[in-house]
Design a protein around this motif. Structure first.
Motif, PDB file in Angstrom:
ATOM      1  N   SER A 258       0.829  -1.214   0.000  1.00 40.07           N
ATOM      2  CA  SER A 258       0.000   0.000   0.000  1.00 40.07           C
ATOM      3  C   SER A 258       0.860   1.258   0.000  1.00 40.07           C
ATOM      4  O   SER A 258       0.588   2.211  -0.740  1.00 40.07           O
TER       5      SER A 258
ATOM      6  N   ALA B  63       1.301   4.052  -3.092  1.00 37.01           N
ATOM      7  CA  ALA B  63       1.090   5.491  -2.930  1.00 37.01           C
ATOM      8  C   ALA B  63       2.362   6.274  -3.261  1.00 37.01           C
ATOM      9  O   ALA B  63       2.319   7.310  -3.929  1.00 37.01           O
TER      10      ALA B  63
ATOM     11  N   VAL C 205      -8.342  12.437  -2.593  1.00 39.52           N
ATOM     12  CA  VAL C 205      -8.085  10.994  -2.537  1.00 39.52           C
ATOM     13  C   VAL C 205      -9.427  10.285  -2.408  1.00 39.52           C
ATOM     14  O   VAL C 205     -10.146  10.481  -1.419  1.00 39.52           O
ATOM     15  N   ASN C 206      -9.771   9.483  -3.407  1.00 44.74           N
ATOM     16  CA  ASN C 206     -11.000   8.690  -3.363  1.00 44.74           C
ATOM     17  C   ASN C 206     -10.677   7.292  -2.839  1.00 44.74           C
ATOM     18  O   ASN C 206      -9.642   6.730  -3.170  1.00 44.74           O
ATOM     19  N   GLY C 207     -11.573   6.760  -2.002  1.00 50.48           N
ATOM     20  CA  GLY C 207     -11.259   5.498  -1.325  1.00 50.48           C
ATOM     21  C   GLY C 207     -10.233   5.742  -0.232  1.00 50.48           C
ATOM     22  O   GLY C 207      -9.323   4.951   0.000  1.00 50.48           O
ATOM     23  N   ALA C 208     -10.385   6.879   0.458  1.00 53.80           N
ATOM     24  CA  ALA C 208      -9.329   7.388   1.338  1.00 53.80           C
ATOM     25  C   ALA C 208      -9.121   6.557   2.597  1.00 53.80           C
ATOM     26  O   ALA C 208      -8.086   6.680   3.240  1.00 53.80           O
TER      27      ALA C 208
ATOM     28  N   GLY D  55      -5.393   4.302   0.098  1.00 48.56           N
ATOM     29  CA  GLY D  55      -5.972   5.619   0.321  1.00 48.56           C
ATOM     30  C   GLY D  55      -5.513   6.295   1.595  1.00 48.56           C
ATOM     31  O   GLY D  55      -5.151   7.483   1.588  1.00 48.56           O
ATOM     32  N   HIS D  56      -5.499   5.562   2.714  1.00 50.26           N
ATOM     33  CA  HIS D  56      -5.162   6.222   3.988  1.00 50.26           C
ATOM     34  C   HIS D  56      -3.693   6.634   4.028  1.00 50.26           C
ATOM     35  O   HIS D  56      -3.324   7.569   4.739  1.00 50.26           O
TER      36      HIS D  56
ATOM     37  N   ALA E 242     -10.455  14.155   1.452  1.00 57.21           N
ATOM     38  CA  ALA E 242     -10.629  12.705   1.544  1.00 57.21           C
ATOM     39  C   ALA E 242     -12.069  12.349   1.222  1.00 57.21           C
ATOM     40  O   ALA E 242     -13.003  12.981   1.731  1.00 57.21           O
TER      41      ALA E 242
ATOM     42  N   ALA F 155     -14.691   9.163   1.455  1.00 53.68           N
ATOM     43  CA  ALA F 155     -14.913   7.836   2.044  1.00 53.68           C
ATOM     44  C   ALA F 155     -16.317   7.827   2.627  1.00 53.68           C
ATOM     45  O   ALA F 155     -17.037   8.832   2.559  1.00 53.68           O
TER      46      ALA F 155
ATOM     47  N   ASP G 158      -7.361   8.236  -7.361  1.00 51.20           N
ATOM     48  CA  ASP G 158      -8.543   7.386  -7.198  1.00 51.20           C
ATOM     49  C   ASP G 158      -8.061   5.995  -6.795  1.00 51.20           C
ATOM     50  O   ASP G 158      -7.680   5.183  -7.641  1.00 51.20           O
ATOM     51  N   ALA G 159      -8.049   5.754  -5.487  1.00 49.70           N
ATOM     52  CA  ALA G 159      -7.535   4.482  -4.976  1.00 49.70           C
ATOM     53  C   ALA G 159      -8.455   3.310  -5.309  1.00 49.70           C
ATOM     54  O   ALA G 159      -8.055   2.159  -5.178  1.00 49.70           O
TER      55      ALA G 159
END
Length: 338
Positions: free
Chosen positions: A140, A144, A176-179, A184-185, A200, A202, A238-239
């Motif tokens: 992850s 990123a 950030v989509n799917g944050a 995403g995080h 963010a 979510a 866009d995650a």
């Protein structure tokens, strides 16, 4: 071939979580350039279930050919058990973490008590965090980092003709989509660290966490479609990606960029060109050097991994069932009894 055995999660056929089997497997022997790691924790990632189900989302001609049984998984944190004679940077007893041999389908073999790791994929574990939080990081965080900061390799990009180029973040507005998810995080934290104004997206239950991780603004997609309220953005990460990524084109200013982490199904190239927006993606690759670099940020808490849930290795099936429910906050981790 090793005559010693270890416990591992293997699959003998593609399918749902029920195909995951906890069983004896040959204990690996480190080859030239490799380190044998006694695994303490394993981070689980979407490629684990893509491989488990036979990459059904891919066109048939793209599906990798594999031979069963397969040990799934890429991300580990553990302790060096043995090193090959030609490895100089690691010693027996070192605590280490890695994304093992990715992108090499079926060769990572991380859901196991022991894994052999190319030394170039390995880094010393951040001392300030435990094995569970370290195992949650590699794929992850490297995803990123390679999307947003530095690609860090010259491998050809199977997803597009041109090389992926990160964009400057300082002073920019980044959505950030799917944050709340794995990538995403961490993307939220990286954007904030590099001086961006971070929005963010979510579900509402993740708002407190994401504000705590540095998000300046929050959009609950359950109440408001983000494309209806976000505008004049410099970058959208866009995650989630996939076919719906195109809706973010209208949120970006001319000269902006859209990075779909999962690009399959994106069908809006003409609109992106018309709007003057760069759409770019890449495939994450193993990098011990980058893990060593980000280890400093994990060590002092500048970046932190969030744990959704923890299961023993023997319960990998339950972990995959948890993943299938979605709405994961951070990462799911497997632990290996020492």
């Amino acid at each position: 071939m090793s005559t010693e055995t270890m416990k591992a999660i293997r699959i003998h056929a593609f399918g749902g979580p029920e195909v995951l089997r906890y069983e004896d497997a040959p204990k690996p022997v480190p080859q030239s350039g490799e380190v044998l790691v006694h695994v303490h924790a394993i981070g689980i990632n979407p490629p684990d279930w893509y491989l488990r189900d036979g990459y059904k989302a891919l066109p048939p001609e793209w599906r990798p050919q594999v031979s069963f049984p397969i040990i799934l998984g890429t991300d580990i944190s553990g302790t060096v058990e043995a090193v090959a004679d030609d490895v100089e940077n690691f010693s027996v007893g070192d605590d280490v973490y890695s994304m093992v041999r990715f992108f090499s389908v079926g060769e990572s073999k991380a859901y196991a008590e022991y894994v052999s790791v190319p030394a170039s994929d390995l880094a010393l574990k951040p001392a300030g965090i435990d094995h569970i939080h370290a195992a949650a990081a590699p794929m992850s965080l490297l995803t990123a980092w390679q999307f947003m900061i530095e690609l860090g390799h010259d491998q050809p990009n199977p997803l597009q003709a041109h090389k992926h180029q990160p964009v400057p973040l300082m002073g920019r507005t980044v959505l950030v989509n799917g944050a709340a998810g794995g990538v995403g995080h961490l993307a939220v934290q990286i954007a904030k660290l590099k001086g961006a104004h971070v929005i963010a997206v979510a579900s509402g239950r993740h708002e407190a966490l994401l504000r705590d991780l540095g998000a300046d603004d929050f959009i609950d997609y359950g109440k408001t479609p983000p494309e209806d309220v976000a505008h004049d953005l410099d970058l959208v990460v866009d995650a989630l990606g996939g076919p719906t990524s195109g809706r973010f084109l209208q949120t970006l200013k001319r000269g902006g960029a859209l990075f779909p982490v999962y690009p399959l199904g994106f069908a809006h190239a003409a609109e992106a060109e018309q709007r003057g927006i760069t759409v770019s993606t890449t495939q994450v690759r193993s990098s011990g050097a980058q893990l060593a670099e980000v280890a400093r940020l994990l060590d002092d808490g500048t970046i932190r991994t969030v744990i959704d849930s923890i299961y023993p290795l023997a319960d990998a099936r339950k972990a995959h069932e948890r993943a299938a429910q979605g709405h994961i906050q951070g990462k799911i981790v497997l632990t290996v009894a020492s």
